[in-house]
Design a protein around this motif. Structure first.
Motif, mmCIF file in Angstrom:
data_model
loop_
_atom_site.group_PDB
_atom_site.id
_atom_site.type_symbol
_atom_site.label_atom_id
_atom_site.label_comp_id
_atom_site.label_asym_id
_atom_site.label_seq_id
_atom_site.Cartn_x
_atom_site.Cartn_y
_atom_site.Cartn_z
ATOM 1 N N GLN A 1 73.663 -47.197 -21.885
ATOM 2 C CA GLN A 1 73.049 -47.842 -20.731
ATOM 3 C C GLN A 1 71.830 -48.659 -21.173
ATOM 4 N N LEU A 2 71.489 -49.654 -20.365
ATOM 5 C CA LEU A 2 70.323 -50.484 -20.664
ATOM 6 C C LEU A 2 69.068 -49.628 -20.775
ATOM 7 N N SER A 3 68.896 -48.663 -19.901
ATOM 8 C CA SER A 3 67.707 -47.811 -19.940
ATOM 9 C C SER A 3 67.600 -47.074 -21.275
ATOM 10 N N GLU A 4 68.730 -46.604 -21.792
ATOM 11 C CA GLU A 4 68.735 -45.908 -23.084
ATOM 12 C C GLU A 4 68.413 -46.876 -24.222
ATOM 13 N N HIS A 5 68.972 -48.061 -24.146
ATOM 14 C CA HIS A 5 68.711 -49.078 -25.166
ATOM 15 C C HIS A 5 67.227 -49.441 -25.189
ATOM 16 N N LEU A 6 66.648 -49.629 -24.017
ATOM 17 C CA LEU A 6 65.231 -49.978 -23.936
ATOM 18 C C LEU A 6 64.341 -48.855 -24.437
ATOM 19 N N GLY B 1 52.911 -51.542 -26.551
ATOM 20 C CA GLY B 1 53.290 -52.914 -26.279
ATOM 21 C C GLY B 1 54.773 -53.047 -25.964
ATOM 22 N N ARG B 2 55.590 -52.365 -26.754
ATOM 23 C CA ARG B 2 57.028 -52.412 -26.513
ATOM 24 C C ARG B 2 57.398 -51.706 -25.216
ATOM 25 N N GLN B 3 56.693 -50.647 -24.899
ATOM 26 C CA GLN B 3 56.987 -49.935 -23.658
ATOM 27 C C GLN B 3 56.737 -50.819 -22.445
ATOM 28 N N ALA B 4 55.694 -51.632 -22.507
ATOM 29 C CA ALA B 4 55.405 -52.548 -21.395
ATOM 30 C C ALA B 4 56.523 -53.570 -21.245
ATOM 31 N N VAL B 5 57.009 -54.093 -22.367
ATOM 32 C CA VAL B 5 58.132 -55.030 -22.323
ATOM 33 C C VAL B 5 59.367 -54.340 -21.749
ATOM 34 N N ALA B 6 59.648 -53.139 -22.226
ATOM 35 C CA ALA B 6 60.839 -52.411 -21.772
ATOM 36 C C ALA B 6 60.776 -52.121 -20.276
ATOM 37 N N GLU B 7 59.620 -51.693 -19.794
ATOM 38 C CA GLU B 7 59.478 -51.406 -18.363
ATOM 39 C C GLU B 7 59.690 -52.663 -17.521
ATOM 40 N N THR B 8 59.197 -53.781 -18.023
ATOM 41 C CA THR B 8 59.342 -55.030 -17.274
ATOM 42 C C THR B 8 60.791 -55.500 -17.270
ATOM 43 N N VAL B 9 61.444 -55.427 -18.408
ATOM 44 C CA VAL B 9 62.867 -55.796 -18.470
ATOM 45 C C VAL B 9 63.688 -54.903 -17.544
ATOM 46 N N PHE B 10 63.375 -53.622 -17.518
ATOM 47 C CA PHE B 10 64.127 -52.712 -16.658
ATOM 48 C C PHE B 10 63.912 -53.066 -15.185
ATOM 49 N N ALA B 11 62.685 -53.415 -14.820
ATOM 50 C CA ALA B 11 62.420 -53.824 -13.429
ATOM 51 C C ALA B 11 63.223 -55.066 -13.077
ATOM 52 N N LEU B 12 63.291 -56.015 -13.993
ATOM 53 C CA LEU B 12 64.083 -57.215 -13.763
ATOM 54 C C LEU B 12 65.560 -56.891 -13.634
ATOM 55 N N SER B 13 66.031 -55.924 -14.399
ATOM 56 C CA SER B 13 67.444 -55.543 -14.321
ATOM 57 C C SER B 13 67.764 -54.888 -12.984
ATOM 58 N N ARG B 14 66.833 -54.110 -12.449
ATOM 59 C CA ARG B 14 67.074 -53.481 -11.137
ATOM 60 C C ARG B 14 67.139 -54.547 -10.039
ATOM 61 N N ASP C 1 77.695 -52.236 -13.887
ATOM 62 C CA ASP C 1 78.661 -51.413 -13.171
ATOM 63 C C ASP C 1 78.240 -51.420 -11.705
ATOM 64 N N PRO C 2 78.979 -52.131 -10.843
ATOM 65 C CA PRO C 2 78.531 -52.247 -9.444
ATOM 66 C C PRO C 2 78.593 -50.929 -8.685
ATOM 67 N N ARG C 3 79.318 -49.954 -9.229
ATOM 68 C CA ARG C 3 79.416 -48.657 -8.546
ATOM 69 C C ARG C 3 78.121 -47.864 -8.668
ATOM 70 N N THR C 4 77.412 -48.057 -9.789
ATOM 71 C CA THR C 4 76.192 -47.283 -10.029
ATOM 72 C C THR C 4 74.932 -48.144 -10.046
ATOM 73 N N GLY C 5 75.093 -49.458 -10.220
ATOM 74 C CA GLY C 5 73.933 -50.337 -10.346
ATOM 75 C C GLY C 5 73.311 -50.310 -11.724
ATOM 76 N N ASP C 6 74.021 -49.740 -12.705
ATOM 77 C CA ASP C 6 73.500 -49.649 -14.064
ATOM 78 C C ASP C 6 74.148 -50.703 -14.961
ATOM 79 N N PHE C 7 73.357 -51.224 -15.899
ATOM 80 C CA PHE C 7 73.876 -52.133 -16.922
ATOM 81 C C PHE C 7 74.251 -51.332 -18.165
ATOM 82 N N HIS C 8 75.381 -51.699 -18.791
ATOM 83 C CA HIS C 8 75.864 -51.026 -19.992
ATOM 84 C C HIS C 8 76.060 -52.044 -21.109
#
Length: 343
Positions: free
Chosen positions: A3-8, A17-30, A174-181
């Motif tokens: 999953q994208l969350s695991e990758h991030l 610094g990387r955590q801030a980028v990851a959190e922002t990318v995840f927000a954009l993905s949601r 995955d439109p069933r869960t709203g998660d990116f893989h």
């Protein structure tokens, strides 16, 4: 499947610094997942293609443009973001002044495709931000300062093309869960492919180097390249970017002789820059015809730029035609231009 969350999480590690980028990318993905669900409803969600305001391109701001912008802002307010710049807003706006990230975005690319069920997209760039009083300041940096960039394509399935400076990965929603893989890792732009994308209806307005390149492609197996080309134009730069990432070739939106189009149509900060970063990280390249896109420092937030991107061999040919001094369109007959049919 990762999953994208695991990758991030794995990419960020313990780096703040990387955590801030990851959190922002995840927000954009949601936000992208929610927008994909809204787009999938089509007319059931209302008149999404209805014109609700003016826009610089003359096509009008659509209802879905506004809803997409509001949706992304909602999610970014919960991320470590100092400021946001959007195609749908005249000025950058502050969120959390001391946060380390600034986000530039085009929330809905290709809005003329809304009513015809054509491809739509989202583009975003993450830039470093320092605490200051001017929310527009982070967006004056050249594209080579990007921390991450992404492009979402809402098509038969929704994909997120993402780089955080270590190659390009593609995630499928995955439109069933709203998660990116993760579905494609370490994507590379193929070379020596025979596709080009350009809006041929503007041919009479193109600068001569662009016309020269297209004539070479149109000549096909009878011309200097000795092979036949296919042309593609999807009316959504996010869709063309995905096609180029997977199949190679070249995309061209040059500046032209129409009033207001001397510097092209696409915006440097939140359209050309993220695409250029993706291309660079996938082994391709992007230029305005003379210099790399990532080296251009914007003077204004909504600055336009000619954009040519794709396989290095194709882009290099277009740059060579520009640098060889081929004159502006109309100064001399097309087939009399120096270097026109040099392979």
């Amino acid at each position: 499947m990762v999953q994208l969350s695991e990758h991030l999480e794995a990419w960020a590690g313990i780096s703040a610094g990387r955590q801030a980028v990851a959190e922002t990318v995840f927000a954009l993905s949601r936000a992208s997942a929610e927008l994909a669900a809204l787009i999938a409803q089509g007319p059931l969600a209302g008149e999404l293609g209805r014109v609700v305001g003016a826009s610089d391109d003359g096509d009008g701001q659509k209802a879905l443009d506004v809803r997409a912008n509001d949706l992304f802002l909602h999610h970014l307010r919960n991320a470590p973001v100092a400021a946001v710049a959007s195609e749908e807003m005249p000025h950058a706006i502050p969120l959390h002044g001391a946060a380390p990230i600034a986000v530039a975005m085009d929330p809905l690319d290709g809005s003329n495709n809304i009513d015809i069920d054509g491809p739509l997209g989202t583009l975003f760039a993450l830039l470093p931000s320092e605490r200051h009083d001017d929310p527009a300041l982070p967006f004056t940096a050249a594209g080579d300062r990007q921390l991450a960039a992404g492009c979402v394509l809402y098509g038969p399935h929704t994909v997120l093309m993402l780089t955080m400076g270590d190659g390009v990965q593609v995630f499928t929603l995955d439109p069933r869960t709203g998660d990116f893989h993760l579905t494609r890792a370490a994507v590379r732009v193929p070379e020596a492919k025979r596709e080009y994308a350009i809006n041929a209806s503007n041919a009479r307005h193109w600068p001569l180097p662009v016309r020269a390149f297209v004539e070479e492609c149109l000549a096909g197996s009878d011309g200097p390249r000795g092979v036949d080309y296919n042309t593609r134009w999807l009316g959504c730069v996010a869709a063309d970017a995905y096609r180029v990432l997977l199949r190679g070739g070249i995309y061209l939106y040059p500046g032209d002789a129409r009033p207001g189009y001397g510097r092209g149509r696409l915006r440097l900060v939140y359209e050309a820059n993220p695409i250029a970063f993706l291309m660079q990280q996938a082994g391709g390249t992007a230029t305005d015809g003379f210099v790399p896109i990532l080296g251009i420092a914007p003077h204004t937030l909504h600055q336009r730029v000619p954009l040519i991107f794709g396989s290095c061999d194709k882009v290099a040919r277009v740059v060579a035609l520009h640098l060889d001094g081929v004159p502006a369109a109309g100064q001399r007959p097309l087939f009399g231009a120096r270097g026109l049919f040099r392979s």
